[in-house]
Motif scaffolding. Structure first.
Motif, PDB file in Angstrom:
ATOM      1  N   CYS A   1      36.506 -31.147  13.872  1.00 35.20           N
ATOM      2  CA  CYS A   1      36.193 -29.751  14.204  1.00 35.20           C
ATOM      3  C   CYS A   1      36.654 -29.376  15.608  1.00 35.20           C
ATOM      4  O   CYS A   1      36.925 -28.215  15.889  1.00 35.20           O
ATOM      5  N   GLY A   2      36.721 -30.368  16.515  1.00 34.29           N
ATOM      6  CA  GLY A   2      37.154 -30.080  17.886  1.00 34.29           C
ATOM      7  C   GLY A   2      36.046 -29.499  18.759  1.00 34.29           C
ATOM      8  O   GLY A   2      36.265 -29.243  19.940  1.00 34.29           O
TER       9      GLY A   2
ATOM     10  N   CYS B   1      33.635 -34.711  19.391  1.00 33.03           N
ATOM     11  CA  CYS B   1      34.989 -34.171  19.583  1.00 33.03           C
ATOM     12  C   CYS B   1      35.234 -33.782  21.040  1.00 33.03           C
ATOM     13  O   CYS B   1      36.294 -34.071  21.585  1.00 33.03           O
TER      14      CYS B   1
ATOM     15  N   CYS C   1      33.945 -37.404  14.555  1.00 35.86           N
ATOM     16  CA  CYS C   1      33.541 -35.991  14.500  1.00 35.86           C
ATOM     17  C   CYS C   1      32.354 -35.827  13.548  1.00 35.86           C
ATOM     18  O   CYS C   1      32.321 -36.414  12.473  1.00 35.86           O
TER      19      CYS C   1
ATOM     20  N   CYS D   1      32.307 -30.398  18.195  1.00 37.78           N
ATOM     21  CA  CYS D   1      31.006 -31.083  18.181  1.00 37.78           C
ATOM     22  C   CYS D   1      30.887 -31.998  19.412  1.00 37.78           C
ATOM     23  O   CYS D   1      31.834 -32.163  20.176  1.00 37.78           O
TER      24      CYS D   1
HETATM   25 ZN   LIG Z   1      33.863 -32.568  15.703  1.00 39.51          ZN
END
Ligand SMILES: [Zn+2]
Ligand SMILES: [Zn+2]
Length: 339
Positions: free
Chosen positions: A88-89, A94, A102, A91
């Protein structure tokens, strides 16, 4: 389009399904070749919870045939490999750079439709163009498992020395990839395997030091190959009780065991030894930023030719049930499906 759909344990079939529609940040990939992985076998055996019905598979090479209007990194006609774990970039993990764990990961063939189909929709950040590609799609189908192996090797931590002893447990596709890469790095690599047919295959593909742990002389062989000392690093590609105890048996003081095998089960660790010998034990799952290195390594002709021998069976998409049966038998190494 045709897709290999998982219905229930041990039951997959080819079905006609709609071609996916892409959004403005996605690309449509025409799959050319795809590999069967251990996690696909878990799904096949019903050992992993997946949405059903689901198109299986996550290791794929294909050609981009359509791009969304915001896509800049690839063009139609590019040969690409798909990175099938969509992080997701955003959380907690991440943002620390740990996209491998992730908390909102979307996985092809597990939590969404996979790559054993004629077309796959992929967010453009998760397709990697192969520069100066050879004419053979097969040359790139191992990029995904290679990325897993490269991440696990990175966990060895310090600068690796040619004199370092490395034990690779398990001579399946992951173990074979690891052994070839570690030999390429000039380390002293020993592979433990028990299946006679696999041992023969591993010899043929150039694995130099093999130990059959089911044989009485296994300990003598291990000592001979490690010059009487122990392993600086152990890479456990099996991940069961036996492999873990082999790892503990052969790891030396301050050594490290990296486990990437997913068979699970329980293991015992002698805590006093862990403390006194300052042993390190670490898990490794998928990759984080390793695709680019795997792609670069594949541009090395001699390494590419060696790795290619790991592909021991090829099937057409229509024969996906036979492909899975072959992979389940575990006699060969990598089984791939041509789409
Ligand atoms: Zn993530
Ligand atoms: Zn895989």
């Amino acid at each position: 389009m045709r897709g290999c759909v998982f219905k229930e344990p041990y039951k997959i079939c080819i079905e006609e399904v709609p071609v996916p529609k892409i959004s403005e940040n996605e690309v449509l990939v025409n799959t050319k070749i795809a590999g069967i992985c251990g996690s696909d076998l878990e799904v096949y055996r019903g050992k992993r919870n997946v949405k059903r019905p689901i198109i299986m598979g996550h290791e794929a090479v294909g050609v981009v045939v359509e791009i969304g209007k915001n896509v800049k990194n690839v063009n139609c006609g590019d040969l690409v490999v798909i990175e099938p774990n969509i992080y997701c970039g955003m959380c907690r993990q991440c943002v620390k750079g740990r996209t491998d764990i992730c908390e909102n990961k979307v996985i092809y063939g597990i939590t969404r439709d996979g790559v054993f189909a004629e077309y796959v929709d992929v967010p453009s950040r998760f397709v990697w163009k192969i520069p100066n590609a050879t004419s053979s799609y097969e040359d790139y189908v191992l990029i995904e498992p290679m990325s897993c192996v490269l991440r696990a090797i990175r966990r060895f931590n310090k600068t690796l020395l040619p004199s370092d002893n490395v034990l690779v447990i398990g001579g399946g596709p992951l173990g074979a990839i690891a052994a070839i890469i570690l030999q390429h790095m000039n380390l002293n690599v020993v592979v433990q395997e028990v299946h006679p047919t696999r041992i023969e295959l591993l010899k043929k593909i150039g694995i130099e030091r093999l130990v059959d742990v089911s044989k009485d002389k296994a300990d003598d062989d291990m000592e001979k190959y490690f010059g009487g000392s122990k392993a600086d690093y152990v890479l456990d590609t099996v991940g069961n009780t036996d492999s873990f105890s082999q790892g503990l048996k052969w790891v030396g003081s301050s050594g490290k065991i990296v486990v990437m095998g997913l068979l699970g089960l329980k293991a015992e660790v002698e805590i006093l030894r862990l403390v006194r010998e300052t042993l390190n034990i670490e898990g490794s799952v998928i990759y984080t930023g390793d695709y680019i290195d795997a792609i670069n390594l594949m541009s090395n002709t001699s390494l590419r030719q060696k790795l290619r021998k790991i592909i021991t069976s090829k099937y057409k998409l229509e024969e996906c049930d036979c492909a899975f049966e072959t992979a389940m038998q575990g006699k060969g190494l990598k089984v791939v499906i041509e789409v």
